[in-house]
Write a protein that holds these residues in place. Structure first.
Motif, PDB file in Angstrom:
ATOM      1  N   ARG A 178       1.049  -1.313  -0.063  1.00 23.76           N
ATOM      2  CA  ARG A 178      -0.104  -0.212   0.107  1.00 23.76           C
ATOM      3  C   ARG A 178       0.804   1.370   0.162  1.00 23.76           C
ATOM      4  NH1 ARG A 178      -3.469  -2.225   4.085  1.00 23.76           N
ATOM      5  NH2 ARG A 178      -2.640  -4.165   3.435  1.00 23.76           N
ATOM      6  N   ASN A 216      -2.057  -2.254 -16.708  1.00 25.55           N
ATOM      7  CA  ASN A 216      -3.164  -1.447 -16.510  1.00 25.55           C
ATOM      8  C   ASN A 216      -4.022  -1.952 -15.625  1.00 25.55           C
ATOM      9  OD1 ASN A 216      -2.412   1.042 -18.247  1.00 25.55           O
ATOM     10  ND2 ASN A 216      -2.529  -0.641 -20.087  1.00 25.55           N
ATOM     11  N   LEU A 217      -3.967  -2.974 -14.867  1.00 22.83           N
ATOM     12  CA  LEU A 217      -4.986  -3.531 -13.936  1.00 22.83           C
ATOM     13  C   LEU A 217      -5.427  -2.542 -13.055  1.00 22.83           C
ATOM     14  CD1 LEU A 217      -4.893  -7.112 -12.519  1.00 22.83           C
ATOM     15  CD2 LEU A 217      -5.924  -5.093 -11.291  1.00 22.83           C
ATOM     16  N   GLU A 218      -6.821  -2.391 -13.047  1.00 20.62           N
ATOM     17  CA  GLU A 218      -7.118  -1.069 -12.287  1.00 20.62           C
ATOM     18  C   GLU A 218      -7.497  -1.684 -10.609  1.00 20.62           C
ATOM     19  OE1 GLU A 218     -10.128   0.943 -14.777  1.00 20.62           O
ATOM     20  OE2 GLU A 218     -10.724   2.122 -13.009  1.00 20.62           O
ATOM     21  N   TYR A 219      -6.372  -1.908  -9.971  1.00 24.03           N
ATOM     22  CA  TYR A 219      -6.832  -2.348  -8.608  1.00 24.03           C
ATOM     23  C   TYR A 219      -7.225  -1.154  -7.875  1.00 24.03           C
ATOM     24  CZ  TYR A 219      -6.215  -5.422  -4.645  1.00 24.03           C
ATOM     25  OH  TYR A 219      -6.549  -6.394  -3.541  1.00 24.03           O
ATOM     26  N   PRO A 220      -8.297  -1.209  -7.116  1.00 23.82           N
ATOM     27  CA  PRO A 220      -9.040   0.040  -6.331  1.00 23.82           C
ATOM     28  C   PRO A 220      -7.865   0.822  -5.620  1.00 23.82           C
ATOM     29  CG  PRO A 220     -10.446  -1.773  -6.309  1.00 23.82           C
ATOM     30  CD  PRO A 220      -9.265  -2.350  -6.897  1.00 23.82           C
ATOM     31  N   TYR A 221      -7.753   2.096  -5.959  1.00 22.16           N
ATOM     32  CA  TYR A 221      -6.388   2.814  -5.241  1.00 22.16           C
ATOM     33  C   TYR A 221      -7.169   3.602  -4.098  1.00 22.16           C
ATOM     34  CZ  TYR A 221      -3.168   6.331  -4.148  1.00 22.16           C
ATOM     35  OH  TYR A 221      -2.493   7.014  -3.591  1.00 22.16           O
ATOM     36  N   SER A 222      -6.398   3.567  -3.075  1.00 22.30           N
ATOM     37  CA  SER A 222      -6.535   4.224  -2.075  1.00 22.30           C
ATOM     38  C   SER A 222      -5.348   4.124  -0.986  1.00 22.30           C
ATOM     39  CB  SER A 222      -7.971   4.293  -1.154  1.00 22.30           C
ATOM     40  OG  SER A 222      -7.912   5.326  -0.158  1.00 22.30           O
ATOM     41  N   PRO A 223      -4.759   5.185  -0.355  1.00 21.41           N
ATOM     42  CA  PRO A 223      -3.273   5.040   0.324  1.00 21.41           C
ATOM     43  C   PRO A 223      -3.684   3.826   1.279  1.00 21.41           C
ATOM     44  CG  PRO A 223      -3.673   7.259  -0.206  1.00 21.41           C
ATOM     45  CD  PRO A 223      -4.883   6.787  -0.536  1.00 21.41           C
ATOM     46  N   PRO A 224      -4.752   3.656   2.042  1.00 18.28           N
ATOM     47  CA  PRO A 224      -4.768   2.692   2.954  1.00 18.28           C
ATOM     48  C   PRO A 224      -4.688   1.019   2.398  1.00 18.28           C
ATOM     49  CG  PRO A 224      -6.469   4.105   3.555  1.00 18.28           C
ATOM     50  CD  PRO A 224      -5.816   4.522   2.239  1.00 18.28           C
ATOM     51  N   PHE A 225      -4.978   1.017   1.123  1.00 18.74           N
ATOM     52  CA  PHE A 225      -5.250  -0.220   0.466  1.00 18.74           C
ATOM     53  C   PHE A 225      -4.106  -0.569  -0.884  1.00 18.74           C
ATOM     54  CE2 PHE A 225      -9.317   1.248   2.132  1.00 18.74           C
ATOM     55  CZ  PHE A 225      -9.457   0.435   3.228  1.00 18.74           C
ATOM     56  N   HIS A 276       3.563   4.114   0.613  1.00 20.38           N
ATOM     57  CA  HIS A 276       4.878   3.772   1.183  1.00 20.38           C
ATOM     58  C   HIS A 276       4.804   4.749   2.594  1.00 20.38           C
ATOM     59  CE1 HIS A 276       6.585   7.410   0.383  1.00 20.38           C
ATOM     60  NE2 HIS A 276       5.983   7.604  -1.076  1.00 20.38           N
ATOM     61  N   PHE A 277       3.807   5.635   2.406  1.00 24.82           N
ATOM     62  CA  PHE A 277       3.802   6.467   3.746  1.00 24.82           C
ATOM     63  C   PHE A 277       2.503   6.115   4.582  1.00 24.82           C
ATOM     64  CE2 PHE A 277       1.284   8.617   0.268  1.00 24.82           C
ATOM     65  CZ  PHE A 277       0.024   8.172   0.505  1.00 24.82           C
ATOM     66  N   ALA A 301      -0.318   4.196  -5.686  1.00 24.97           N
ATOM     67  CA  ALA A 301      -0.796   4.851  -6.977  1.00 24.97           C
ATOM     68  C   ALA A 301      -0.258   4.187  -8.142  1.00 24.97           C
ATOM     69  CB  ALA A 301      -0.398   6.389  -7.000  1.00 24.97           C
ATOM     70  N   MET A 302       0.850   3.802  -8.183  1.00 22.21           N
ATOM     71  CA  MET A 302       1.600   2.616  -8.771  1.00 22.21           C
ATOM     72  C   MET A 302       1.657   1.465  -8.070  1.00 22.21           C
ATOM     73  SD  MET A 302       2.112   1.809 -11.840  1.00 22.21           S
ATOM     74  CE  MET A 302       2.927   3.145 -13.173  1.00 22.21           C
TER      75      MET A 302
END
Lengths: 566, 566
Positions: free
Chosen positions: A374, A432-441, A376-377, A444-445
């Protein structure tokens, strides 16, 4: 048109097919028989019952709403008649009857059917060595075995245990014994690594390092020659040593129970799996089969394979239930996804390993990356290792495997690729797989996109990556120039320990210090995870160097492998 | 052929495109400008910096290996020249120059390019109400905003805060303020529900119930009319009330920064997104654009849409970097996957909501299920709610949304369906989706397969399911016969509270008690999760009843919605 369905086997596929069929066709009748007295249980839960995570074996036969799936449940709730303790002895396809025997009374009779379902499952292999049936030698087949093992352990007489076989069940049982009961546990595996058919050497070694760290002794490339003891198991003799033990768990694979089908003249593969079509019909159109006793199509190779998993049985059971009711559902096959929890790590995969793919004659290669699971921060992040197996030329994705302490996060990435696999995705679909992005999960890349990008770079010849387990032999050989691409402070400890052997030029400085890197010596690049060493690789390639290799996964992979330059 | 690339914008897409291009074409030169002085930061991390989960804002500009991504980093490590504090004023496409201004010195100049990349991002909307720029009113745009908000909170003068907008950023900021700093937080949303564009009313209400339980006040269908205060924000006036507050966070969406592109004559959509082709070229083949300032193709509808996410910027940046170097990479579009953490729950989705799909004119319906996220006997299991949106006739999957306390587990299921979506999967592909199975991570019949099966049953007319939020109006209306399909002990408390209004026939007994269910009254079925009421539905349908409705998700969904029969 209502008819009568007879189902042989009432563990996973049978109950699912029966229930689905009765929902679609309530006027029909279903009889389900099983030679065991306990039915419809979650066999995959056995290691967790042995460990105590599942407190009572009845939980494995309960529904999620706490009803016991017994004979009365199937009669009242599902409208299915169940006869337990009844063994099927022979199928008369012409008469459409099954000759059965009540194991308690010895009484035999013929049960008729309009449609028959064979759901006889698989049975664990018993290693053909002397002493293989001594008291204290356990298979992992059913709830009785599970209760025997747990009873033995809780009774307190088990200080040492040996698990034979380092596949999923063997390792799960080893964890159960070692972690929860503090039993001194040894695993013996005939192959040179654990999970030999499921992951690459790199991932296998990482998992092995973790298991050993947790206190399990593992002997690889070692075969059991005898099990000895006076009235009960006392020791195991391998080709290399004698191991004193109080208990043995034998987990060396399973064999499909297809004898009944074969004797009835149904088509069975040379490896023993009943052959079925996409509608899960056997070579007799009035007889269906599914679950652990059949072979299904591997959607990657197009060839039949054997995938004994509860998840397969459930999905196939639904297809059979639909088709019994005149529907046209299909089960096209599977990519072979799996997950296994090993102490604090999970291993998961889908499709072919690189070794499998090469054995299939495919022109395959793989990319291995180590990256945080997830942002890095974000607190609680974990390093995830992923290996993507791809075909050169077609760029097709053949398989993916990985390891991570965050099991759900790993299984999510593997599940996403597994979901695509029936559609023959390429490397670009993973990039290009669109894994749902949000920092806790996620990142971004995200790590799943990174492994796609890494494969793309390898296929384009932009990254001559070598797997991390290649490091140790190269290091011992000592002819390569080892270049650490990290910042000076990260590299300092190794520089100090290995003056003249370990070198450091931070990646950002490399372009201005090219002359320090010898041209007449093979160069091995290492950074933390393989990202900066890839950039250094490009800088050296641009400088005309062709004798450079980049350790995929970097120090993170080396550490996970238990490799430490020394 | 080496050439010079100029990039306007250095936050997400710009740095990615620059780095990728330089790796592929080290002899070329890249200049990247940004009007801000801080670049290449993880803007999505702002709520976690405000909350304190991320201790220092520098972590948002660091690489995963702890190097700061500043001007020196890009120069030394990436070979990219960066000019910060420099604003692009105009593009001269004929001369291939960009007229820029140094914001510190006021000096203007023309920068030339062979290829130009527009990565100007988006800017948060500022609500056009009086007082919208009062001190204490914050946007969530960049690190400066983030630091201002956190400084205000840590200084101790903020007891109450108002967040305007209940989208992702608004809710993340509300959680940051309420959860970590114990600020009395109110969210105001103009739409009648939270996450209005992302989930169905049922899921939105479940998320809302959770947020309110965590102490956040939420006012829905309420519009801000003025922000007032003497020299700093003191109160918010809505169409319904006045709310005293010490701080306001305005999170009412973002607008693409496409003015520069529009003024240069590049094609821009009516909604303000720069138009690009699959290679991410604008209407000028020498100018690329990507990230939050462009519109991309929605792979479900085939229409352009706006998806301002850091994950999109990163993936598009790589495509642009490749194509700048003469490659032929494509970005075909996106299905619009997302995830958001809300206190102890996560919400995630991909593709269209049912509302979206109907608005698009599609003949859509949805299935909602509630099921445990892993084996029901495994410790630490959580209920997961999933809603699958499908098209009748074609059986195509249009979207999926869900909510669960186990965020990684939820995101994994959504990610698996998102991964398939570009391949136009059907309901059957979800029924057979091979999510890696092992009891610690999934169920043998996993929740993702169950939601596919449920959709299959709905499409076949075998389940007249109604969404859980339909319960409350039906209950108040009081004309239906409410039949609890659970065991007597589960139903007892409600039977006692509502004699004559609540009824109970356990599903397994229903077939023998059909006469107790009135034929002249509509029947509403409820169980724990919707599974047994579905079976009861079939029993009643088989009995010839057509006036029966089944509450999807059962009591679990009702409880999550905060609905309790009373």
């Amino acid at each position: 048109m209502s008819h009568h369905v007879l189902i042989i086997g009432a563990v996973a596929l049978g109950p699912k097919a029966a229930s689905r069929f009765k929902r679609l066709d309530p006027d029909s009748t279903v009889t389900m028989i099983d030679k065991d007295t306990r039915i419809s249980y979650g066999g995959c839960g056995i290691p967790y019952y042995v460990s105590g995570d599942v407190s009572d074996s009845s939980e494995l036969t309960a529904t999620s709403y706490h009803m016991t799936r017994d004979t009365a449940f199937f009669r009242d709730v599902k409208g299915v008649e169940v006869k337990t303790g009844v063994e099927a002895l022979a199928i008369d396809r012409a008469a459409k009857t099954v000759h059965v025997k009540d194991l308690a009374t010895g009484r035999e009779e013929d049960l008729s059917y309009d449609k028959l379902v064979i759901a006889t499952g698989a049975w664990p292999r018993r290693l053909p060595v002397p002493g293989n049936e001594l008291p204290g030698v356990h298979l992992v087949a059913n709830l009785d075995n599970a209760e025997s093992i747990r009873a033995a352990v809780t009774a307190g007489g088990v200080e040492r245990a040996v698990v034979i076989g380092a596949g999923f069940i063997g390792l799960e049982m080893a964890e159960a014994l070692a972690d929860m009961w503090d039993v001194e546990t040894t695993v013996i595996e005939a192959a040179p690594r654990i999970l030999p058919r499921n992951v690459s050497p790199a991932l296998s070694d990482m998992a092995l390092a973790h298991i050993r760290e947790k206190g399990v002794t593992v002997h690889l490339a070692e075969t059991v020659q005898a099990i000895e003891g006076d009235g009960k198991v006392e020791r195991i003799v391998t080709n290399k040593r004698v191991i004193e033990t109080d208990l043995v768990v034998m987990a060396v694979g399973v064999v499909p129970n297809s004898d009944l089908a074969a004797r009835a003249g149904l088509a069975v593969s040379p490896r023993g799996g009943i052959l079925v079509d996409e509608g899960l019909r056997t070579s007799d159109p009035d007889i269906f089969a599914g679950g652990d006793c059949v072979e299904i199509t591997n959607l990657i190779t197009g060839k039949p394979f054997f995938l004994p998993m509860g998840s397969m049985a459930n999905r196939q059971g639904r297809v059979i239930g639909t088709n019994l009711a005149g529907g046209r559902d299909v089960f096209k096959g599977a990519v072979g996804s799996y997950a296994v929890k090993l102490f604090e790590k999970a291993v998961s995969g889908a499709g072919l390993t690189l070794e499998d793919a090469l054995r299939e004659g495919l022109d395959a290669t793989s990319a291995l990356v180590v990256q945080l699971d997830r942002a890095h921060f974000y607190p609680g992040k974990e390093l995830m290792t992923l290996e993507l197996v791809v075909e050169r030329g077609s760029r097709r994705v053949l398989g993916i495997q990985g390891l991570c302490a965050a099991g759900d996060a790993l299984v999510g990435r593997i599940g996403a690729v597994a979901a695509m696999m029936p559609f023959s995705p390429t490397v670009d679909d993973v990039s290009n797989l669109e894994y749902p992005y949000s920092p806790p999960f996620a990142s971004a890349m995200d790590v799943i996109n990174t492994v796609g990008n890494a494969a793309d770079n390898i296929l384009a010849g932009r990254n001559l990556g070598i797997p991390p387990e290649s490091f140790a032999p190269l290091w011992e050989e000592g002819t390569c120039y080892f270049l650490d691409c990290r910042e000076a402070s990260d590299a300092a400890p190794l520089l100090e320990r290995f003056p003249g052997k370990w070198h450091n030029i931070p990646q950002g400085h490399l372009a201005r210090h090219l002359d320090e890197v010898p041209r007449d010596q093979p160069v091995v690049l290492v950074c933390n995870t393989g990202a900066r060493s890839y950039e250094s690789f490009i800088t050296l390639a641009h400088d005309g160097r062709s004798n450079v290799q980049n350790i995929l996964g970097g120090m993170a992979a080396l550490r996970a492998l238990g490799i430490d330059p020394k």
